[in-house]
Design a protein around this motif. Structure first.
Motif, PDB file in Angstrom:
ATOM      1  N   ARG A  19       0.852  -1.186   0.000  1.00 29.68           N
ATOM      2  CA  ARG A  19       0.000   0.000   0.000  1.00 29.68           C
ATOM      3  C   ARG A  19       0.884   1.231   0.000  1.00 29.68           C
ATOM      4  NH1 ARG A  19      -3.677   2.858   4.553  1.00 29.68           N
ATOM      5  NH2 ARG A  19      -5.425   3.562   3.260  1.00 29.68           N
ATOM      6  N   LEU A  20       0.725   2.046  -1.017  1.00 28.97           N
ATOM      7  CA  LEU A  20       1.468   3.292  -1.127  1.00 28.97           C
ATOM      8  C   LEU A  20       0.620   4.443  -0.596  1.00 28.97           C
ATOM      9  CD1 LEU A  20       2.937   2.953  -4.735  1.00 28.97           C
ATOM     10  CD2 LEU A  20       3.839   2.053  -2.583  1.00 28.97           C
ATOM     11  N   SER A  21       1.308   5.411   0.015  1.00 28.38           N
ATOM     12  CA  SER A  21       0.642   6.618   0.497  1.00 28.38           C
ATOM     13  C   SER A  21       1.391   7.838  -0.007  1.00 28.38           C
ATOM     14  CB  SER A  21       0.615   6.655   2.025  1.00 28.38           C
ATOM     15  OG  SER A  21      -0.076   5.565   2.559  1.00 28.38           O
ATOM     16  N   TRP A  36      -1.417   8.160  -9.514  1.00 35.68           N
ATOM     17  CA  TRP A  36      -0.181   7.409  -9.364  1.00 35.68           C
ATOM     18  C   TRP A  36       0.326   7.040 -10.756  1.00 35.68           C
ATOM     19  CZ3 TRP A  36       2.485   6.764  -4.939  1.00 35.68           C
ATOM     20  CH2 TRP A  36       1.798   6.981  -3.737  1.00 35.68           C
ATOM     21  N   TYR A  37       1.596   7.271 -10.950  1.00 29.74           N
ATOM     22  CA  TYR A  37       2.271   6.918 -12.188  1.00 29.74           C
ATOM     23  C   TYR A  37       3.440   6.013 -11.836  1.00 29.74           C
ATOM     24  CZ  TYR A  37      -0.376  10.733 -14.301  1.00 29.74           C
ATOM     25  OH  TYR A  37      -1.387  11.543 -14.746  1.00 29.74           O
ATOM     26  N   CYS A  95       3.546   9.796  -7.161  1.00 31.50           N
ATOM     27  CA  CYS A  95       2.211  10.367  -7.028  1.00 31.50           C
ATOM     28  C   CYS A  95       2.212  11.765  -7.659  1.00 31.50           C
ATOM     29  CB  CYS A  95       1.759  10.439  -5.576  1.00 31.50           C
ATOM     30  SG  CYS A  95       2.688  11.559  -4.534  1.00 31.50           S
ATOM     31  N   ASN A  96       1.043  12.163  -8.071  1.00 32.93           N
ATOM     32  CA  ASN A  96       0.856  13.471  -8.689  1.00 32.93           C
ATOM     33  C   ASN A  96      -0.431  14.090  -8.167  1.00 32.93           C
ATOM     34  OD1 ASN A  96      -0.718  14.895 -11.195  1.00 32.93           O
ATOM     35  ND2 ASN A  96       1.445  15.450 -11.137  1.00 32.93           N
ATOM     36  N   SER A 107       0.832  21.497 -10.916  1.00 25.80           N
ATOM     37  CA  SER A 107       1.011  20.053 -10.891  1.00 25.80           C
ATOM     38  C   SER A 107       2.236  19.730 -10.052  1.00 25.80           C
ATOM     39  CB  SER A 107       1.194  19.516 -12.316  1.00 25.80           C
ATOM     40  OG  SER A 107       1.438  18.121 -12.296  1.00 25.80           O
ATOM     41  N   TYR A 108       2.030  18.905  -9.033  1.00 24.10           N
ATOM     42  CA  TYR A 108       3.122  18.539  -8.145  1.00 24.10           C
ATOM     43  C   TYR A 108       3.354  17.034  -8.190  1.00 24.10           C
ATOM     44  CZ  TYR A 108       2.833  23.230  -6.209  1.00 24.10           C
ATOM     45  OH  TYR A 108       2.840  24.592  -6.055  1.00 24.10           O
ATOM     46  N   TRP A 109       4.641  16.663  -8.041  1.00 24.30           N
ATOM     47  CA  TRP A 109       5.042  15.258  -8.070  1.00 24.30           C
ATOM     48  C   TRP A 109       5.742  14.872  -6.774  1.00 24.30           C
ATOM     49  CZ3 TRP A 109       3.875  11.932 -12.010  1.00 24.30           C
ATOM     50  CH2 TRP A 109       3.410  12.500 -13.199  1.00 24.30           C
TER      51      TRP A 109
END
Length: 119
Positions: A19-21, A36-37, A95-96, A107-109
């Motif tokens: 699980r990613l956060s 998510w990319y 994540c974006n 747009s933030y990464w």
């Protein structure tokens, strides 16, 4: 400046779960779509999943039925539950977040988190 802080990557056996956060450091912006990319070695970054502010989701065909994206707007956080992982899911996951402030869109990464699936 907004920062996105990711966590949850790691090494897992095929068939396992992670699980990613991803949490935004500031809440004064209005956050729209979160996503998510992923980028595998030698390949271009590709979309895995997105979720709008209204909760509508989209998934890449390769992850449909295995990955679930969700968000907690109160915490400015997006999650990616990954089940039935395959070696081909190995990649750096980013994540974006699309944010709005004073009529402008930003747009933030995130910094990226490594996911490695062993066969």
């Amino acid at each position: 400046q907004v920062q996105l802080v990711e966590s949850g990557g790691g090494l897992v056996q095929a068939g396992g779960s992670l699980r990613l956060s991803c949490a935004a450091s500031r809440s004064s912006f209005s956050i729209g779509t979160m996503g998510w990319y992923r980028q595998a070695p030698g390949k271009q970054r590709e979309l895995a999943a997105t979720i709008t502010s209204g909760g509508s989701t989209t998934y890449a065909d390769s992850v449909k039925g295995r990955f679930t994206i969700s968000r907690d707007s109160a915490k400015d956080t997006v999650y990616l539950q990954m089940n039935s992982l395959k070696p081909e899911d190995t990649a750096v996951y980013y994540c974006n977040m699309l944010m709005w402030w004073a009529g402008n869109r930003y747009s933030y990464w995130g910094q990226g988190t490594q996911v490695t699936v062993a066969s």
